[in-house]
Design a protein around this motif. Sequence first.
Motif, PDB file in Angstrom:
ATOM      1  N   SER A 381     -18.926  48.018 -12.447  1.00  0.00           N
ATOM      2  CA  SER A 381     -18.081  48.924 -11.683  1.00  0.00           C
ATOM      3  C   SER A 381     -18.797  49.351 -10.410  1.00  0.00           C
ATOM      4  CB  SER A 381     -17.750  50.155 -12.533  1.00  0.00           C
ATOM      5  OG  SER A 381     -17.031  51.109 -11.786  1.00  0.00           O
ATOM      6  N   GLY A 382     -18.025  49.545  -9.349  1.00  0.00           N
ATOM      7  CA  GLY A 382     -18.589  49.994  -8.081  1.00  0.00           C
ATOM      8  C   GLY A 382     -17.529  49.972  -7.005  1.00  0.00           C
ATOM      9  N   THR A 383     -17.957  50.221  -5.782  1.00  0.00           N
ATOM     10  CA  THR A 383     -17.064  50.178  -4.625  1.00  0.00           C
ATOM     11  C   THR A 383     -17.323  48.895  -3.842  1.00  0.00           C
ATOM     12  OG1 THR A 383     -17.153  52.585  -4.461  1.00  0.00           O
ATOM     13  CG2 THR A 383     -16.295  51.402  -2.561  1.00  0.00           C
ATOM     14  N   ARG A 411     -13.394  37.623 -14.697  1.00  0.00           N
ATOM     15  CA  ARG A 411     -12.372  37.466 -15.736  1.00  0.00           C
ATOM     16  C   ARG A 411     -11.122  38.274 -15.384  1.00  0.00           C
ATOM     17  NH1 ARG A 411     -13.078  35.708 -20.697  1.00  0.00           N
ATOM     18  NH2 ARG A 411     -15.304  36.091 -20.755  1.00  0.00           N
ATOM     19  N   SER A 412     -11.323  39.522 -14.939  1.00  0.00           N
ATOM     20  CA  SER A 412     -10.202  40.377 -14.550  1.00  0.00           C
ATOM     21  C   SER A 412     -10.734  41.538 -13.712  1.00  0.00           C
ATOM     22  CB  SER A 412      -9.459  40.917 -15.784  1.00  0.00           C
ATOM     23  OG  SER A 412     -10.333  41.683 -16.600  1.00  0.00           O
ATOM     24  N   ILE A 413      -9.816  42.260 -13.045  1.00  0.00           N
ATOM     25  CA  ILE A 413     -10.180  43.373 -12.165  1.00  0.00           C
ATOM     26  C   ILE A 413      -9.271  44.551 -12.486  1.00  0.00           C
ATOM     27  CG2 ILE A 413     -10.492  44.120  -9.763  1.00  0.00           C
ATOM     28  CD1 ILE A 413     -10.356  41.080  -9.015  1.00  0.00           C
ATOM     29  N   GLU A 414      -9.858  45.750 -12.581  1.00  0.00           N
ATOM     30  CA  GLU A 414      -9.071  46.963 -12.779  1.00  0.00           C
ATOM     31  C   GLU A 414      -9.409  47.977 -11.699  1.00  0.00           C
ATOM     32  OE1 GLU A 414      -9.095  48.934 -16.491  1.00  0.00           O
ATOM     33  OE2 GLU A 414      -7.785  47.485 -17.467  1.00  0.00           O
ATOM     34  N   ILE A 428     -12.500  51.111  -5.393  1.00  0.00           N
ATOM     35  CA  ILE A 428     -13.380  51.391  -6.526  1.00  0.00           C
ATOM     36  C   ILE A 428     -12.808  50.628  -7.714  1.00  0.00           C
ATOM     37  CG2 ILE A 428     -14.304  53.183  -8.045  1.00  0.00           C
ATOM     38  CD1 ILE A 428     -13.873  55.156  -5.726  1.00  0.00           C
ATOM     39  N   VAL A 429     -13.552  49.667  -8.232  1.00  0.00           N
ATOM     40  CA  VAL A 429     -13.005  48.759  -9.240  1.00  0.00           C
ATOM     41  C   VAL A 429     -13.988  48.538 -10.379  1.00  0.00           C
ATOM     42  CG1 VAL A 429     -11.563  47.507  -7.579  1.00  0.00           C
ATOM     43  CG2 VAL A 429     -13.901  46.719  -8.008  1.00  0.00           C
ATOM     44  N   GLY A 430     -13.445  48.059 -11.485  1.00  0.00           N
ATOM     45  CA  GLY A 430     -14.239  47.515 -12.577  1.00  0.00           C
ATOM     46  C   GLY A 430     -13.939  46.033 -12.669  1.00  0.00           C
ATOM     47  N   ILE A 431     -14.980  45.202 -12.608  1.00  0.00           N
ATOM     48  CA  ILE A 431     -14.810  43.748 -12.632  1.00  0.00           C
ATOM     49  C   ILE A 431     -15.386  43.204 -13.933  1.00  0.00           C
ATOM     50  CG2 ILE A 431     -15.358  41.564 -11.482  1.00  0.00           C
ATOM     51  CD1 ILE A 431     -15.581  43.059  -8.867  1.00  0.00           C
ATOM     52  N   ALA A 432     -14.507  42.637 -14.765  1.00  0.00           N
ATOM     53  CA  ALA A 432     -14.956  42.008 -16.007  1.00  0.00           C
ATOM     54  C   ALA A 432     -15.561  40.653 -15.686  1.00  0.00           C
ATOM     55  CB  ALA A 432     -13.786  41.857 -16.975  1.00  0.00           C
ATOM     56  N   LEU A 433     -16.781  40.407 -16.186  1.00  0.00           N
ATOM     57  CA  LEU A 433     -17.542  39.211 -15.828  1.00  0.00           C
ATOM     58  C   LEU A 433     -17.736  38.296 -17.029  1.00  0.00           C
ATOM     59  CD1 LEU A 433     -20.322  40.946 -13.696  1.00  0.00           C
ATOM     60  CD2 LEU A 433     -18.291  39.741 -12.840  1.00  0.00           C
ATOM     61  N   LYS A 434     -17.504  37.039 -16.819  1.00  0.00           N
ATOM     62  CA  LYS A 434     -17.754  36.024 -17.840  1.00  0.00           C
ATOM     63  C   LYS A 434     -19.050  35.306 -17.502  1.00  0.00           C
ATOM     64  CE  LYS A 434     -15.591  31.979 -20.014  1.00  0.00           C
ATOM     65  NZ  LYS A 434     -14.408  31.083 -20.004  1.00  0.00           N
ATOM     66  N   GLY A 435     -19.943  35.168 -18.481  1.00  0.00           N
ATOM     67  CA  GLY A 435     -21.193  34.444 -18.248  1.00  0.00           C
ATOM     68  C   GLY A 435     -22.418  35.323 -18.229  1.00  0.00           C
ATOM     69  N   VAL A 436     -22.256  36.614 -18.543  1.00  0.00           N
ATOM     70  CA  VAL A 436     -23.408  37.513 -18.555  1.00  0.00           C
ATOM     71  C   VAL A 436     -23.142  38.616 -19.571  1.00  0.00           C
ATOM     72  CG1 VAL A 436     -22.530  39.055 -16.754  1.00  0.00           C
ATOM     73  CG2 VAL A 436     -25.002  38.804 -17.057  1.00  0.00           C
ATOM     74  N   ARG A 437     -24.220  39.110 -20.197  1.00  0.00           N
ATOM     75  CA  ARG A 437     -24.089  40.230 -21.128  1.00  0.00           C
ATOM     76  C   ARG A 437     -24.236  41.543 -20.381  1.00  0.00           C
ATOM     77  NH1 ARG A 437     -28.659  39.491 -25.380  1.00  0.00           N
ATOM     78  NH2 ARG A 437     -29.794  39.445 -23.396  1.00  0.00           N
TER      79      ARG A 437
END
Length: 542
Positions: A381-383, A411-414, A428-437
């Motif tokens: 999450s960030g700007t 993966r997706s954006i909120e 200001i968003v949260g970005i779901a990421l595939k490929g990292v923990r």
Amino acid sequence: MCPNRATLQRALDRGEREGGNVEFKERLTKDLHLAEGRMESLAAQLRHRVLSGDGEATYVVGVTDDGGIAGISHDAFSESMDVLSLLAEEAGAHIEGVQTWGIADDGSVSTDGDADGLVGVATIREGAMLDTDSEHIVVGTAGHVDHGKSTLVGSLVTGQADDGEGGTRGYLDVQPHEVERGLSADLSYGVYGFDGEGPVRMDNPHRKSDRARVVEESDRLVSFVDTVGHEPWLRTTIRGLVGQKLDYGLLTVAADDGPTKTTREHLGVLLATELPTMVAITKADAVTDERLVEVEREVERLLRDAGKTPLRIERHGTDAAVEEIDETVVPVLTTSAVTMEGLDTLDELFERLPKTTADSGEFRMYIDRTYSVTGVGAVASGTIMSGRVEAGDELLVGPMADGAFREVEVRSIEMHYHRVDEAKAGRIVGIALKGVREEDIERGMVLLPADTDPEPVREFEAEVVVLNHPTNIGDGYEPVVHLETVSEAASFHPEGGQLLPGDSGTATVRFKFRPYLVEEGQRFVFREGQSKGVGTVTDVNP
């Protein structure tokens, strides 16, 4: 039957009863369900479900065709949600929300994200995802503890008067322990907007869907980054004012208390970063008219001492405030969240103030928070600092402790709990990421396009200005540097060996523990004890 299983069972029973707008799927795979011909057929089926439900459909994933609980792996569930999102897009719809349950080997149901399998219920709504090209400004609040920052914002985003006890501050995105103590300990967020008829506010801010509704219905959005007023958390406040892509600053000064040492600290950070700022004198209902005039004069004197020109909105009008606000002119107005005095003026300001940050350049987002969502995975999450990002984009995240970057996929954006196809600078968003923990990413890292070649650095050259220091700054001075969302101890090595209070000069700045992505032109704040200063990166040394 435990409550979690009961909730899931009600969803399954509703599906059996309603039939027409509910679909059961064990899992969806890209290879099988997005194949030519199959994708069109499934999208048509989804469209039929949505129309049967008057614009809403429910997809239950991780169950058998007859609604029996099966449970699928986290990876399989994530892939299923990706496929479902693409099918919804093809059908002119979008995923509005997903609720998940963990399924243990013994068949028990819980909300535990570490369970062996997952079952999820996705709500699909008619219509494409939010168009993120609507106007959007970001405002950072500052001010001493108990000077009414969060309360003022809470009343703005809801249109509700405060109860005199700071009740509306609980409408922000705060933690339970912060509500209980009445003190903010981390950054919190609020949002409201405007359409052609006026403000669009939250009816029930505790409901995530209500925030999403504001984002969906507004032609213009105002997001608040609400910082921390308690002095021990000044570091967090600086992170909020420096690490976000803010358009404006809003400094609060309580009429019963007046400007304090912390007020001066926060004002110094706002003005040092050259952020256009306004001052709201709060709690006007709690003091006499004579005291209010006294505090107004104190605020004007404080601004003039900082080399700024105060502009009283009550005297000069909103038009003048909109036209004149900049790095040197600071509009001032009187407010009360209890009587709602001045809040209509703030509405007018936020509806009219132009965006000050640019959208140009390639995508870049410095990470401010990380968390994990069951069935989705790591979320950063960030700007967004520049450019645009879309679901499916290939990105780099890093640098890791060794300076390396890792390839990930969006993966997706909120945005304020509303899922969007893409987002651009200033959001200001949260970005779901595939490929990292989630545990592998942290604050201060950056997201970049995959085709870039970033070079993290341990040291850089900078032009610095010492704003406050009891003696001289010598070689090896070690403050904390706040640059974007980076907060890291660093050693300073001034050209000539030292810098005196009020001096400006060149220094080499060296991070103590690890490298970060730093670029020419970035501004930063440094602080250690009562000492502080600002700087601008002039050269980097990979």
